[in-house]
Design an enzyme around this catalytic site. Structure first.
Site, PDB file in Angstrom:
ATOM      1  N   ASP A 136       2.572   1.219   0.673  1.00 53.05           N
ATOM      2  CA  ASP A 136       1.887   1.913   1.746  1.00 53.05           C
ATOM      3  C   ASP A 136       1.498   0.846   2.775  1.00 53.05           C
ATOM      4  O   ASP A 136       1.519  -0.352   2.470  1.00 53.05           O
ATOM      5  CB  ASP A 136       0.664   2.633   1.186  1.00 53.05           C
ATOM      6  CG  ASP A 136      -0.196   3.264   2.258  1.00 53.05           C
ATOM      7  OD1 ASP A 136       0.342   4.053   3.049  1.00 53.05           O
ATOM      8  OD2 ASP A 136      -1.394   2.953   2.301  1.00 53.05           O
ATOM      9  N   ASP A 176      -1.316   1.267   5.805  1.00 48.93           N
ATOM     10  CA  ASP A 176      -2.731   1.241   6.174  1.00 48.93           C
ATOM     11  C   ASP A 176      -3.613   1.175   4.930  1.00 48.93           C
ATOM     12  O   ASP A 176      -3.547   2.051   4.063  1.00 48.93           O
ATOM     13  CB  ASP A 176      -3.088   2.489   6.981  1.00 48.93           C
ATOM     14  CG  ASP A 176      -2.326   2.571   8.280  1.00 48.93           C
ATOM     15  OD1 ASP A 176      -2.932   2.386   9.338  1.00 48.93           O
ATOM     16  OD2 ASP A 176      -1.107   2.817   8.246  1.00 48.93           O
ATOM     17  N   ASP A 179      -3.296   2.863  -1.776  1.00 53.45           N
ATOM     18  CA  ASP A 179      -4.759   2.743  -1.743  1.00 53.45           C
ATOM     19  C   ASP A 179      -5.464   4.082  -1.712  1.00 53.45           C
ATOM     20  O   ASP A 179      -6.625   4.163  -1.301  1.00 53.45           O
ATOM     21  CB  ASP A 179      -5.188   1.932  -0.509  1.00 53.45           C
ATOM     22  CG  ASP A 179      -5.025   2.732   0.782  1.00 53.45           C
ATOM     23  OD1 ASP A 179      -5.966   2.763   1.599  1.00 53.45           O
ATOM     24  OD2 ASP A 179      -3.960   3.346   0.966  1.00 53.45           O
TER      25      ASP A 179
END
Length: 224
Positions: A7, A9, A169
């Site tokens: 991922d 961001d 995250d």
């Protein structure tokens, strides 16, 4: 080939400062001034533009979906105009990427940021060439947590989608990996790090220096 997909961001980079700045451009245009702050809303920022607009308008008790829809493209334009002013890559991230590549893993990015903006950001940070594939929110008709973007990223790396691992995250990343039937590793150093253990990923990552060992343990060594 085994692959490791990241991922963007909140996983590879802390982009919250520039995202919040773009959202506040919208709130100022509405006449409300700066509504969000990095100190309080970094976790909200990493959920994307619509989530920031929704959160801010809810806080002001003026939430209206038409306003969110109207300002979303304005937010994206503002973000694209100042995409890497405050953004920083997390310590050790690129070193881990290079170690994985040296060990034969394909390395790519699967993000819910629009593909053009993701590419623009990676270029601004000087790391686009480090990744063999980039799949964004609008690359396919579906986005995470649908498993197809993750699987497509692995394919673009000439990898087997069944032998990949997603580093993320959020619950979105956890659910994406689960839907694809592959392991997830969730980082604990992002704004929502304290919430990651409850998602029960295959591994938690506290420091990027440990990632190559975690990858080998979860999906094995590359033999190609």
């Amino acid at each position: 080939m085994r692959t490791v997909v990241f991922d963007l961001d909140g996983t590879l980079a802390d982009t919250s400062g520039d995202l919040i700045a773009a959202a506040n451009v919208c709130f100022r245009d509405m006449g409300y001034g700066d509504v969000l702050s990095v100190e309080k809303d970094a976790g909200v920022a990493l959920r994307g533009g619509r989530r920031m607009l929704t959160e801010g308008l809810s806080r002001l008790e003026v939430l209206d979906e038409a306003t969110v829809t109207k300002y979303y493209p304005i937010l994206l334009e503002a973000y694209g105009g100042a995409i890497a002013t405050h953004t920083v890559i997390y310590d050790g991230a690129m070193e881990a990427v290079e170690t994985l590549k040296s060990r034969g893993y394909g390395v790519g990015i699967c993000t819910n940021k629009p593909e053009a903006l993701a590419g623009q950001l990676l270029n601004a940070l000087g790391v686009r060439e480090a990744f063999g594939a980039l799949v964004g929110a609008d690359t396919l008709p579906v986005r995470k947590p649908d498993p197809l973007p993750l699987q497509e990223t692995a394919r673009r790396l000439n990898g087997d989608p069944a032998q990949t691992l997603l580093v993320g995250d959020s619950d979105t990343d956890r659910n994406t990996a689960r839907a694809a039937g592959v392991p997830s590793v969730l980082v604990t150093f992002g704004p929502s790090g304290e919430d990651m253990a409850a998602l029960e990923p295959e591994a938690l990552l506290h420091d990027y220096a440990a990632l190559p060992q975690v990858v080998t343990a979860l999906i094995g060594q590359n033999t190609n």
